[in-house]
Design an enzyme around this catalytic site. Structure first.
Site, PDB file in Angstrom:
ATOM      1  CE  LYS A  18      29.551 -19.336 -16.267  1.00  0.00           C
ATOM      2  NZ  LYS A  18      28.103 -19.142 -16.469  1.00  0.00           N
ATOM      3  N   GLY A 112      32.063 -27.325 -14.557  1.00  0.00           N
ATOM      4  CA  GLY A 112      32.730 -28.266 -15.472  1.00  0.00           C
ATOM      5  C   GLY A 112      33.788 -27.555 -16.302  1.00  0.00           C
ATOM      6  CB  ALA A 114      36.103 -24.220 -13.093  1.00  0.00           C
ATOM      7  CG  ASP A 146      30.785 -20.687 -19.902  1.00  0.00           C
ATOM      8  OD1 ASP A 146      30.690 -19.708 -20.672  1.00  0.00           O
ATOM      9  OD2 ASP A 146      29.818 -21.156 -19.272  1.00  0.00           O
TER      10      ASP A 146
HETATM   11  P1  ATP Z   1      27.625 -23.800 -17.783  1.00  0.00           P
HETATM   12  O1  ATP Z   1      27.134 -22.661 -16.944  1.00  0.00           O
HETATM   13  O2  ATP Z   1      29.071 -23.689 -18.188  1.00  0.00           O
HETATM   14  O3  ATP Z   1      26.730 -24.187 -18.908  1.00  0.00           O
HETATM   15  P2  ATP Z   1      27.001 -25.395 -15.511  1.00  0.00           P
HETATM   16  O4  ATP Z   1      27.851 -24.748 -14.483  1.00  0.00           O
HETATM   17  O5  ATP Z   1      25.541 -25.078 -15.487  1.00  0.00           O
HETATM   18  O6  ATP Z   1      27.604 -25.107 -16.910  1.00  0.00           O
HETATM   19  P3  ATP Z   1      28.372 -27.888 -15.097  1.00  0.00           P
HETATM   20  O7  ATP Z   1      28.411 -28.184 -13.640  1.00  0.00           O
HETATM   21  O8  ATP Z   1      29.595 -27.359 -15.713  1.00  0.00           O
HETATM   22  O9  ATP Z   1      27.135 -26.949 -15.402  1.00  0.00           O
HETATM   23  O10 ATP Z   1      27.982 -29.252 -15.862  1.00  0.00           O
HETATM   24  C1  ATP Z   1      26.809 -29.471 -16.612  1.00  0.00           C
HETATM   25  C2  ATP Z   1      26.708 -30.960 -16.955  1.00  0.00           C
HETATM   26  O11 ATP Z   1      27.905 -31.397 -17.605  1.00  0.00           O
HETATM   27  C3  ATP Z   1      26.575 -31.841 -15.724  1.00  0.00           C
HETATM   28  O12 ATP Z   1      25.221 -32.105 -15.435  1.00  0.00           O
HETATM   29  C4  ATP Z   1      27.323 -33.106 -16.095  1.00  0.00           C
HETATM   30  O13 ATP Z   1      26.452 -34.075 -16.638  1.00  0.00           O
HETATM   31  C5  ATP Z   1      28.286 -32.712 -17.208  1.00  0.00           C
HETATM   32  N1  ATP Z   1      29.713 -32.652 -16.804  1.00  0.00           N
HETATM   33  C6  ATP Z   1      30.741 -32.981 -17.570  1.00  0.00           C
HETATM   34  N2  ATP Z   1      31.910 -32.756 -16.947  1.00  0.00           N
HETATM   35  C7  ATP Z   1      31.622 -32.240 -15.744  1.00  0.00           C
HETATM   36  C8  ATP Z   1      32.426 -31.802 -14.656  1.00  0.00           C
HETATM   37  N3  ATP Z   1      33.755 -31.861 -14.672  1.00  0.00           N
HETATM   38  N4  ATP Z   1      31.787 -31.304 -13.583  1.00  0.00           N
HETATM   39  C9  ATP Z   1      30.426 -31.238 -13.564  1.00  0.00           C
HETATM   40  N5  ATP Z   1      29.645 -31.667 -14.550  1.00  0.00           N
HETATM   41  C10 ATP Z   1      30.219 -32.161 -15.644  1.00  0.00           C
END
Ligand code: ATP
Length: 325
Positions: A18, A112, A114, A146
């Site tokens: 998103k 994460g 998603a 989210d």
């Molecule tokens: P948001 O914008 O929803 O806060 P983001 O997109 O910035 O999140 P994500 O990639 O969703 O960040 O993940 C943030 C942290 O969560 C990662 O650094 C990791 O340690 C942990 N994590 C837990 N599950 C997952 C997953 N399925 N994919 C990626 N990271 C994950």
């Protein structure tokens, strides 16, 4: 209690990342959270989840983005989603999950979340638990703010912690170019930086860095507890008007993300000079998103940014939420 999986062959689910085209953050509340007002758009950068029935719970993570920082134990939202659904329904089996990631990790695009939404849909189908969509939404909200939007997809307004969702009408297709970064930003660290910047601005009482600027484009004071999505954003989405939307793109977390990652200013400046209608940091960053006038301009911008050494991808939105494929 559900005891036997209805599908032994496995299921595949795709869920989108998103962008927050508008994100306003209210003041820090007593429970440690901030109320937010978000206009989300699901975009064509997808996570693919493959789920196969098993006796235990196991996760493998692969992908086109750097997945080295992604935990594969119960800290992973994908595994937590599977366990929460099993617990909720009394299902006594397990699942082997493979998550193929294309949304940047810790990039501010909800990767994460998603994954968690995809796993809820996948396990519900695999196990035959037949949890209705309202119940899936409630489980999603328990996993993270989210996650409900990743289930729903499209374009939506999120209030509360971002999880009180209502669909927003969007016509046409918006063309975006996103620039990925090496290394992620921790969402809690970005919120802490926002609180630090706001308390500094409040202490100095300087009007140019004070309540009006930090409260976003609505010009309401920081003391207003309930942030709102600016009406102009909803009009622009409804009209499918990229120029109008460009004038309303806004992210209250951007200053905090730039404070932690000053190099992102160079990306924003280059996009601005290279034909983007507007650009902003996505969510808590560090991914930067540029809105383009049309497909051709987006592809030109992607080429320019790539030639400058950035990892730039063209995506469009809105796209559907987590779906069996
Ligand atoms: P948001 O914008 O929803 O806060 P983001 O997109 O910035 O999140 P994500 O990639 O969703 O960040 O993940 C943030 C942290 O969560 C990662 O650094 C990791 O340690 C942990 N994590 C837990 N599950 C997952 C997953 N399925 N994919 C990626 N990271 C994950």
């Amino acid at each position: 209690m559900v005891t036997a999986p209805l599908r032994s062959d496995g299921v595949r689910v795709r869920a989108p990342g998103k962008l927050n085209v508008f994100f306003e953050v209210g003041p820090l509340l007593d429970d440690g959270y901030h109320a937010v007002a978000s206009a989300y758009q699901a975009v064509s950068l997808f996570e693919d989840v493959w789920a196969v029935a098993a006796d235990d719970f196991r996760l493998d993570v692969t992908g086109s983005v750097d997945v080295s920082a992604v935990p594969v134990d119960d800290r992973n939202l994908a595994l937590r989603a599977a366990r929460i659904l099993a617990q909720h329904t009394g299902f006594d089996g397990g699942v082997h999950l493979t998550v193929d990631k294309h949304v940047p990790v810790a990039g501010g695009m909800g990767g994460g979340s998603a994954d968690a939404a995809a796993v809820l849909v996948a396990c519900d189908a695999l196990w035959g638990t037949e949890v209705g969509s309202a119940e899936l939404h409630r489980l999603a909200a328990r996993l993270g703010a989210d996650v409900p939007f990743a289930l729903m997809g499209g374009t939506a307004v999120g209030l509360g912690r971002g999880d009180r969702l209502s669909p927003a009408l969007a016509t046409g297709r918006f063309e975006w170019v996103i620039v990925l970064s090496n290394g992620g930003l921790s969402t809690p660290a970005v919120y802490r930086e926002l609180d630090r910047l706001r308390s500094g601005a409040a202490m100095s009482g300087h009007p140019s860095t004070g309540a009006i600027r930090l409260s976003g484009r609505t010009g309401r004071s920081q003391d207003d507890a309930d942030p709102l999505v600016a009406p102009g954003v909803l009009h622009a989405l409804r009209a499918g008007d990229a120029h109008a939307l460009a004038g309303h793109l806004h992210n209250d977390l951007q200053e905090a993300a730039l404070s932690l990652r000053p190099d992102l200013r160079g990306v924003l400046d280059l996009g601005d000079r290279s034909g983007a209608l507007a650009g902003l940091v996505s969510g808590s960053g560090p991914t930067v998103a540029f809105l383009s006038e049309d497909l051709e301009s987006a592809l030109e911008l992607q080429v320019t940014l790539s030639a400058a050494g950035y990892t730039a991808l063209h995506v469009h939105g809105p796209v559907p939420g987590a779906r069996l494929i």
